[in-house]
Design an enzyme around this catalytic site. Structure first.
Site, PDB file in Angstrom:
ATOM      1  N   GLU A  33       0.082  -0.908  14.585  1.00  0.00           N
ATOM      2  CA  GLU A  33      -0.855   0.042  13.979  1.00  0.00           C
ATOM      3  C   GLU A  33      -2.088   0.146  14.860  1.00  0.00           C
ATOM      4  O   GLU A  33      -2.414  -0.788  15.617  1.00  0.00           O
ATOM      5  CB  GLU A  33      -1.237  -0.420  12.568  1.00  0.00           C
ATOM      6  N   HIS A  60       0.836  -1.199   0.000  1.00  0.00           N
ATOM      7  CA  HIS A  60       0.000   0.000   0.000  1.00  0.00           C
ATOM      8  C   HIS A  60       0.878   1.259   0.000  1.00  0.00           C
ATOM      9  O   HIS A  60       1.913   1.304   0.664  1.00  0.00           O
ATOM     10  CB  HIS A  60      -0.936   0.002   1.206  1.00  0.00           C
ATOM     11  N   HIS A  77       2.566   2.986   2.807  1.00  0.00           N
ATOM     12  CA  HIS A  77       3.669   2.258   3.443  1.00  0.00           C
ATOM     13  C   HIS A  77       4.894   2.131   2.541  1.00  0.00           C
ATOM     14  O   HIS A  77       5.978   1.821   3.028  1.00  0.00           O
ATOM     15  CB  HIS A  77       3.206   0.873   3.883  1.00  0.00           C
ATOM     16  N   HIS A 132      -4.280  -8.793   6.074  1.00  0.00           N
ATOM     17  CA  HIS A 132      -4.412  -7.442   5.501  1.00  0.00           C
ATOM     18  C   HIS A 132      -4.501  -7.466   3.982  1.00  0.00           C
ATOM     19  O   HIS A 132      -5.571  -7.284   3.428  1.00  0.00           O
ATOM     20  CB  HIS A 132      -3.265  -6.537   5.973  1.00  0.00           C
TER      21      HIS A 132
END
Length: 601
Positions: free
Chosen positions: A202, A69, A72, A156
Site C-alpha cells: 500500500e 475495513h 478491503h 494498522h
C-alpha cells in the site's frame, strides 16, 4: 522466463476498493475485495468482468482478505453471493469476527436508509462468512499441492495481516494496510526477511513523513481544548474500530488530568456489536469503557454549549458523522478534526481541499463555516515506513497500490534509485508483467553420486606451489568430476538418476547400445601371454583398480568396457575386440588409442 501478473480491479493508482488479481505459477489469487467509499454507482464494487462474465469459482484458486475495513472487504458478499464464488476465503480470526459487523452496518445504510435494491442481504453476509477459513499469525496454510500462504502481523487495526504467498519457486508478499510505528493499543508490523520475487505494498502516504507522535497528540488536545473553551462543538469522524480506541484513550486521560467537565460522546454505530466481541475475544480491556466518554444519542446534536463527539464513519460519506456535520457546519465556532485519510469523492475529502459549500444528492447544500483540521492519526505506514519495509523484506520487485498516482510516482522513483530494483504502479484494469528468475530444486541419486566420486578425475592436478625455501611443493589435488545422469521431471519434482535407476523409475525396459572395434595385432605365443601383457600395460596407464582379468581371453575396464582376445589359427597374429557402451565413449576411445599405439600391426 516465468512471470507474475498483477491486475488491480481496485486501488490501482487510487485509494479505496482494494482488489488485486495476481496470477503466478498457474494460480489465480484475489487479494482483498473492497468497496469504494466515494461512489454509489457501479464504481463502488470491483469490476469482476476483467476475470470472467460469469461465476468466479473456476477462475480463482483462493481469496485473501487482509483486514476488516470496508475498502478491503466491503464487496466480499457481493462477489460470493451475487457474482458467484464458492472457493476458499482466508482471513484472521479477528477479521472474521468483525467483518460481518461492518458489512451489516453498511448494508443498513445502503438499503434501509437510502433504499437501494440491488444490494446484498443479511443472509448473504452470513452465507459469505461460512466460506471463510481462518488463519493464525505465522501459520503456514497449504491451499493446495502447489499454493501456500502465511500470515504476518500488520499493525494498522486489530487482526490486520500481511500475507506471504508461495507457488512453487515463485513468491510474493501482499501488505494490505500496515503500520510500521507502534501506538497505544497496537504494535508495529513485522515480517520475516523473506526476499520475495514481488512485494505489493500500500502507498496511502507515499510522500508523507510524519512528525513526532507526541507533538501531534499535544496539538490535537490543544485544538480540542481551545474549541470547547470558546463554546464550540468538536466533531471527530472515525471508523468504529481502529484509531478511535487510541484517540479515546488520549482524550479520556487528558480530560481526567485537566478535570474538564465538557461532555465527550462516542456513537458506537457498528461498534455496538464489536464492543461485545472485542473485550471477550481479543483484548483484556474494553476499549469502549471510559471514565469521561459516554454513549451519544442523536437528540444531543441540538444541545446548547460545547461538546466533543466521536461519530462514525470516518470520511463523512454517510451515517451519523455526516448528519452531525450538516447540523454543525454553518457555525464558525465549531470544528471538525479529520484524523485519517479521506478517499476522493467523500465529503471529508472535499472539505480538506477547501470546499466552503457541499451539495448533496437531494438538492440540498450546506455552508462550511466551521474550522476544518487534518491531523494524521492514520494507522498507515508513511514514506519512511514503506522504505523501511522494503529494506527489511529485500524483494526483487515492488508494486505499489492503494495510493494517489502522483504520490506513487515520487515513491516509485525513490525505491528504484535507493534499492536498484523495478517498481510498478498499474492503474485499475492494467496488468503489470513482472519477470522473475526461477530456482529449481533437483534431487540427485545417492548411488549416482557415489559412483561419480569413485570414478577417476576429469581434470589434471593443480600446478606446484612455491615454498619459502624456493622449492616447489605439490598442492592438494582438487578433483573435478563430471556427473553423467538422466534428468527426470515427474509429479512437479526433478531428479537426476543413474541410467539404470532412471529406467526403473519410469518403468522402461532398457536397450544398451555397444560399439566394438577390431584390432589386428602381431603376437607370437599363447593367448594368455597377450592377455597378461595387455593387463600390465593398461594397469600402468589407468591404475590397477580399473583393470580386471575376467578370464585368459578377457579383460574388463571400469566394469563396463570389455576386451576380448581371439587367436586366429590361420594367421600368426591375434585379434583384440574392444567393446564399450555409448556412455563410455571417452574411456573406449582412450583405450583404443593406447592399444593401437602399442600392439597394432
Amino acid at each position: 522466463m516465468p512471470e507474475i501478473k498483477v491486475t488491480p480491479l481496485g486501488a490501482g493508482q487510487d485509494v479505496g476498493r482494494s482488489c488485486i488479481l495476481v496470477t503466478t505459477g498457474g494460480k489465480n489469487i484475489m487479494l482483498d475485495c473492497g468497496m469504494h467509499m466515494g461512489y454509489n454507482d457501479d464504481r463502488r464494487f470491483p469490476d469482476f468482468t476483467y476475470i470472467t462474465d460469469g461465476p468466479l469459482t473456476e477462475f480463482l484458486d483462493c481469496v485473501i482478505i487482509s483486514h476488516f475495513h470496508l475498502d478491503h472487504c466491503g464487496a466480499l458478499p457481493y462477489m460470493t453471493e451475487m457474482v458467484g464464488y464458492s472457493g476458499p476465503i482466508y482471513m484472521t480470526q479477528p477479521t472474521k469476527a468483525l467483518c460481518p459487523v461492518l458489512l451489516e452496518d453498511m448494508r443498513k445504510v445502503a438499503v434501509e436508509r437510502k433504499g437501494e435494491t440491488n444490494f446484498f442481504t443479511s443472509s448473504m453476509i452470513k452465507d459469505c462468512m461460512k466460506k471463510v477459513i481462518t488463519v493464525s499469525l505465522h501459520e503456514t496454510v497449504q491451499v493446495d499441492a502447489d499454493l501456500e500462504i502465511k500470515a504476518y502481523y500488520a499493525g494498522h487495526v486489530l487482526g490486520a495481516a500481511m500475507f506471504h504467498i508461495r507457488v512453487g519457486q515463485q513468491s510474493l508478499v501482499y501488505t494490505g494496510d500496515y503500520n510500521m510505528t507502534p501506538d497505544r493499543h497496537l504494535g508495529a508490523a513485522w515480517i520475516d526477511k523473506c526476499r520475495p520475487d514481488l512485494l505489493i505494498s500500500e502507498s496511502t502516504y507515499a510522500t508523507t513523513i510524519r512528525d513526532s507522535k507526541r507533538c501531534r497528540e499535544r496539538d490535537f488536545l490543544k485544538k480540542v481544548h481551545d474549541c470547547v473553551e470558546r463554546g464550540g462543538k468538536v466533531l471527530i469522524p472515525v471508523f468504529a474500530l481502529g484509531r478511535v480506541q487510541e484517540l479515546c484513550i488520549l482524550l479520556d486521560t487528558y480530560w481526567d488530568r485537566m478535570n474538564l467537565k465538557v461532555p465527550v460522546y462516542f456513537h458506537h454505530g457498528p461498534g455496538r456489536d464489536s464492543q461485545q466481541i472485542l473485550p471477550h475475544t481479543f483484548v483484556h480491556r474494553n476499549m469502549f469503557d471510559f471514565k469521561h466518554i459516554k454513549p451519544f444519542d442523536k437528540t444531543y446534536m441540538d444541545n446548547p454549549g460545547p461538546m466533543v463527539v466521536f461519530a462514525t464513519p470516518g470520511m463523512l460519506h454517510a451515517g451519523l458523522s455526516l448528519t452531525i456535520f450538516k447540523k454543525w457546519a454553518p457555525n464558525q465556532n465549531n470544528m471538525v478534526i479529520m484524523p485519517g485519510y479521506c478517499v476522493q469523492g467523500t465529503v471529508g475529502h472535499k472539505i480538506l481541499n477547501g470546499a466552503k459549500k457541499i451539495d448533496f444528492e437531494n438538492r440540498t447544500s450546506v455552508e462550511v463555516n466551521l474550522s476544518v483540521e487534518y491531523m494524521s492519526f492514520s494507522a498507515h505506514a508513511d514514506a519512511k515506513g514503506i522504505m523501511q519495509l522494503v529494506r527489511h523484506c529485500e524483494p526483487k520487485n515492488v508494486l505499489l497500490v492503494h495510493g494517489e498516482n502522483a504520490k506513487m510516482d515520487f515513491l516509485r522513483q525513490k525505491i528504484m534509485q535507493e534499492f536498484n530494483i523495478n517498481c510498478y504502479k498499474p492503474g485499475n484494469g492494467e496488468t503489470a508483467h513482472i519477470s522473475v528468475s526461477s530456482n529449481m530444486e533437483v534431487e540427485v541419486s545417492l548411488s549416482l553420486l557415489k559412483h561419480t566420486m569413485a570414478a577417476p578425475p576429469t581434470s589434471p592436478a593443480l600446478p606446484l606451489a612455491p615454498t619459502t625455501s624456493g622449492k616447489a611443493e605439490e598442492q592438494p589435488t582438487k578433483k573435478q568430476k563430471i556427473l553423467h545422469g538422466v534428468l527426470i521431471m515427474k509429479n512437479n519434482s526433478m531428479k537426476i538418476l543413474g541410467v539404470n535407476e532412471a529406467w526403473g523409475e519410469l518403468g522402461i525396459v532398457s536397450h544398451q547400445l555397444r560399439f566394438t572395434e577390431r584390432i589386428e595385432v602381431e603376437h607370437i605365443g599363447p593367448v594368455q601371454a597377450l592377455t597378461s601383457s595387455l593387463h600390465t600395460l593398461l594397469s600402468q596407464k589407468l591404475g590397477t583398480t580399473q583393470v580386471q582379468v575376467v578370464s585368459e581371453y578377457q579383460l574388463s575396464v571400469a566394469d563396463s568396457v570389455v576386451i576380448n582376445i581371439q587367436d586366429d589359427n590361420d594367421d600368426p597374429g591375434k585379434n583384440i575386440l574392444l567393446s564399450w557402451t555409448h556412455q563410455d565413449e571417452a574411456l573406449g576411445s582412450k583405450l583404443l588409442e593406447i592399444i593401437k599405439a602399442n600392439f597394432k600391426k
